[in-house]
Design a protein around this motif. Structure first.
Motif, PDB file in Angstrom:
ATOM      1  N   LYS A  49     113.994  67.634 -15.900  1.00  0.00           N
ATOM      2  CA  LYS A  49     114.978  66.560 -15.997  1.00  0.00           C
ATOM      3  C   LYS A  49     116.183  67.089 -16.771  1.00  0.00           C
ATOM      4  O   LYS A  49     116.040  67.905 -17.663  1.00  0.00           O
ATOM      5  CB  LYS A  49     114.389  65.334 -16.710  1.00  0.00           C
ATOM      6  CG  LYS A  49     113.257  64.663 -15.943  1.00  0.00           C
ATOM      7  CD  LYS A  49     112.810  63.394 -16.631  1.00  0.00           C
ATOM      8  CE  LYS A  49     112.184  63.683 -17.986  1.00  0.00           C
ATOM      9  NZ  LYS A  49     111.673  62.469 -18.650  1.00  0.00           N
ATOM     10  N   PRO A  77     119.248  64.879 -18.133  1.00  0.00           N
ATOM     11  CA  PRO A  77     120.058  63.661 -18.211  1.00  0.00           C
ATOM     12  C   PRO A  77     121.537  63.925 -18.447  1.00  0.00           C
ATOM     13  O   PRO A  77     122.382  63.143 -18.004  1.00  0.00           O
ATOM     14  CB  PRO A  77     119.437  62.890 -19.395  1.00  0.00           C
ATOM     15  CG  PRO A  77     118.096  63.491 -19.592  1.00  0.00           C
ATOM     16  CD  PRO A  77     118.187  64.908 -19.152  1.00  0.00           C
ATOM     17  N   GLN A  97     110.040  64.776 -10.937  1.00  0.00           N
ATOM     18  CA  GLN A  97     110.939  63.820 -10.304  1.00  0.00           C
ATOM     19  C   GLN A  97     110.986  64.067  -8.798  1.00  0.00           C
ATOM     20  O   GLN A  97     111.192  65.191  -8.355  1.00  0.00           O
ATOM     21  CB  GLN A  97     112.349  63.962 -10.880  1.00  0.00           C
ATOM     22  CG  GLN A  97     112.420  63.848 -12.398  1.00  0.00           C
ATOM     23  CD  GLN A  97     112.052  62.466 -12.876  1.00  0.00           C
ATOM     24  OE1 GLN A  97     112.559  61.471 -12.378  1.00  0.00           O
ATOM     25  NE2 GLN A  97     111.171  62.396 -13.861  1.00  0.00           N
ATOM     26  N   GLN A 133     115.531  67.597 -21.906  1.00  0.00           N
ATOM     27  CA  GLN A 133     115.026  66.871 -20.755  1.00  0.00           C
ATOM     28  C   GLN A 133     114.781  65.394 -21.031  1.00  0.00           C
ATOM     29  O   GLN A 133     114.543  64.624 -20.083  1.00  0.00           O
ATOM     30  CB  GLN A 133     113.731  67.531 -20.266  1.00  0.00           C
ATOM     31  CG  GLN A 133     113.925  68.962 -19.794  1.00  0.00           C
ATOM     32  CD  GLN A 133     112.715  69.495 -19.046  1.00  0.00           C
ATOM     33  OE1 GLN A 133     111.793  68.762 -18.727  1.00  0.00           O
ATOM     34  NE2 GLN A 133     112.727  70.779 -18.752  1.00  0.00           N
ATOM     35  N   ASN A 134     114.820  64.997 -22.286  1.00  0.00           N
ATOM     36  CA  ASN A 134     114.557  63.590 -22.620  1.00  0.00           C
ATOM     37  C   ASN A 134     115.696  62.981 -23.426  1.00  0.00           C
ATOM     38  O   ASN A 134     115.489  62.023 -24.181  1.00  0.00           O
ATOM     39  CB  ASN A 134     113.244  63.461 -23.400  1.00  0.00           C
ATOM     40  CG  ASN A 134     112.046  63.900 -22.580  1.00  0.00           C
ATOM     41  OD1 ASN A 134     111.533  63.167 -21.756  1.00  0.00           O
ATOM     42  ND2 ASN A 134     111.602  65.133 -22.807  1.00  0.00           N
TER      43      ASN A 134
END
Length: 468
Positions: A265, A267, A251, A442-443
């Protein structure tokens, strides 16, 4: 912020959406005509559908655009088309549009709509959407080489990546993307002479709009490459994979004084995402605690009285989010005072009393953990919590183990529905579990949680071999 390559690939999405809109309109018009030709009919053929039935077309077009915005954002639409997944896209669109129409009709029960028209419309939607995409793709293949201005690309990579680079660009010509040249070099041949001579000669020869650098680099080298490229009017894009390795999705975020390249990541740092996940946790755990858990407590208590008298619940310290310790609740499935709580249970474990094994096979012993979910120590979905001593052992086996503590532990998780559960016999097993846990962290998405919950019900009754 998108680079020029992404702009060119993703920029075709509105045109395909326009083709989809035309296909839906064509399917509706054909369905309207067919509905008048099939008995019973009035022999009064018209070409313009009435307003009350035209609402089906309006809803379908709105649903089509909404589906594209929600499910096919960030360039996924084009990438799936280019990878030959047009049928999958059409199936997803058809399902979404059918659901939209049926929800509308269910809310308006008195709304009069021709059943023939609705059936013909749904029957023609899929073929029309698929035909529109195929025809437009073929048209692009014919016209692609004539599209101006073309995006001309020069790629610099090592010898091992040359074939993969050429393969990736092989089906991009129809989008107006032209691969001028691939400069392949040995890994140890990336010296100053190469930068100053071969690269500059290639840029003069191909006059590319974009230079993609796929070799290891640093700040000084990147600046020099940028100066060479910009002196010839060429933009530079640097592939971070040779620099940071295979770290998943990278990112890039720009602030006033910083440009951050994030290798992870997260979220669930978002307050909105955390609220949504907590809402799901409460909406599931509260009914379970109020309506299901009391009956399970009575049944398990009766089994305890028959086979192994003692406390109903088993409490143990486990590590949660940010490695904070908490007391986890489970139904007791082992005999009292066996003296080896830190040893993982295994098949035919003598500590497990009769019928305790069945409770573990069906995961009934895990049900009190919904109390932990309601208290906020756990979530319905997340990495499984372990004891502190096991955390210390697993950390030695896998350097990324601590990343799984960035979210609350869960009653179920991605690793569990993949069959990665039970005692750990080899170091590779904990690495596989950690990989799944980090992938979840992360997802995360609301849809992923729902998917894991649904798969958990199927997995519980599969009597997985390592459940004990």
């Amino acid at each position: 912020m998108q680079d020029s390559l992404s702009q060119r690939v993703r920029g075709w999405t509105p045109f395909f959406v326009l083709v989809d809109i035309i296909s839906v309109a064509g399917a509706f018009l054909a369905a309207f005509i067919f509905s008048q030709l099939i008995p019973p009919h009035t022999f009064d053929l018209t070409w313009v559908p009435p307003v009350k039935e035209g609402i089906l077309l309006s809803l379908s077009l709105c649903g089509l655009v909404l589906h594209t915005v929600i499910w096919l954002r960030e360039g996924h639409y084009m990438y799936q088309l280019l990878n030959g997944r047009s049928f999958r896209i059409c199936a997803a669109q058809l399902l979404f549009l059918a659901l939209t129409l049926f929800i509308y009709l269910a809310l308006w029960r008195d709304y009069q709509v021709s059943r023939k028209l609705l059936l013909f419309f749904l029957a023609l939607l899929g073929p029309c959407l698929w035909t529109g995409k195929i025809v437009f793709l073929q048209l692009l293949k014919i016209m692609g080489k004539r599209i101006q201005p073309r995006l001309r690309i020069l790629v610099v990579c090592d010898e091992t990546g040359e074939d993969a680079t050429r393969q990736w660009f092989s089906n991009k010509t129809m989008l107006g993307i032209h691969l001028c040249e691939v400069l392949a070099t040995e890994a140890d041949a990336c010296h100053e002479t190469f930068l100053e001579h071969r690269l500059e000669e290639a840029i003069k020869r191909g006059r590319p709009n974009l230079l993609i650098w796929r070799l290891p680099t640093d700040a000084a080298r990147t600046e020099k490459i940028r100066q060479i490229a910009e002196s010839h009017g060429t933009h530079l894009a640097v592939d971070l994979l040779p620099i940071v390795g295979d770290m998943g999705s990278v990112q890039l975020t720009e602030y006033s004084q910083m440009k951050l390249v994030s290798l992870h990541k997260h979220p669930l740092v978002s307050p909105a995402h955390r609220f949504l996940k907590r809402l799901l946790d409460v909406s599931i755990s509260l009914p379970v605690v109020v309506f299901v858990l009391p009956f399970l407590c009575a049944g398990v208590w009766l089994l305890h009285r028959l086979f192994s008298p003692g406390p109903l619940f088993f409490r143990q310290s486990r590590s949660g989010a940010d490695s904070q310790m908490f007391q986890i609740y489970k139904f007791r499935t082992m005999n009292v005072n066996h003296g080896s709580e830190s040893v993982q249970a295994r098949p035919n474990d003598t500590r497990i009393f009769k019928c305790g094994a069945l409770l573990r096979k069906l995961s009934i012993d895990e049900m009190p953990q919904f109390l932990n979910v309601l208290l906020g120590n756990m979530s319905v979905v997340g990495p499984r919590p372990h004891m502190a001593e096991h955390d210390a052992i697993f950390t030695l086996e896998c350097s990324q183990y601590a990343l799984r503590h960035t979210v609350k532990p869960g009653v179920t998780g991605l690793a569990q529905v993949r069959g990665q559960r039970g005692p750990v016999d080899h170091a590779s097993e904990i690495k596989h579990r950690v990989t799944s846990d980090i992938e979840y962290c992360q997802n995360w998405s609301f849809y992923l949680d729902l998917q894991i919950i649904a798969r958990t019900f199927l997995h519980v009754f599969s009597f997985h071999a390592k459940s004990c």
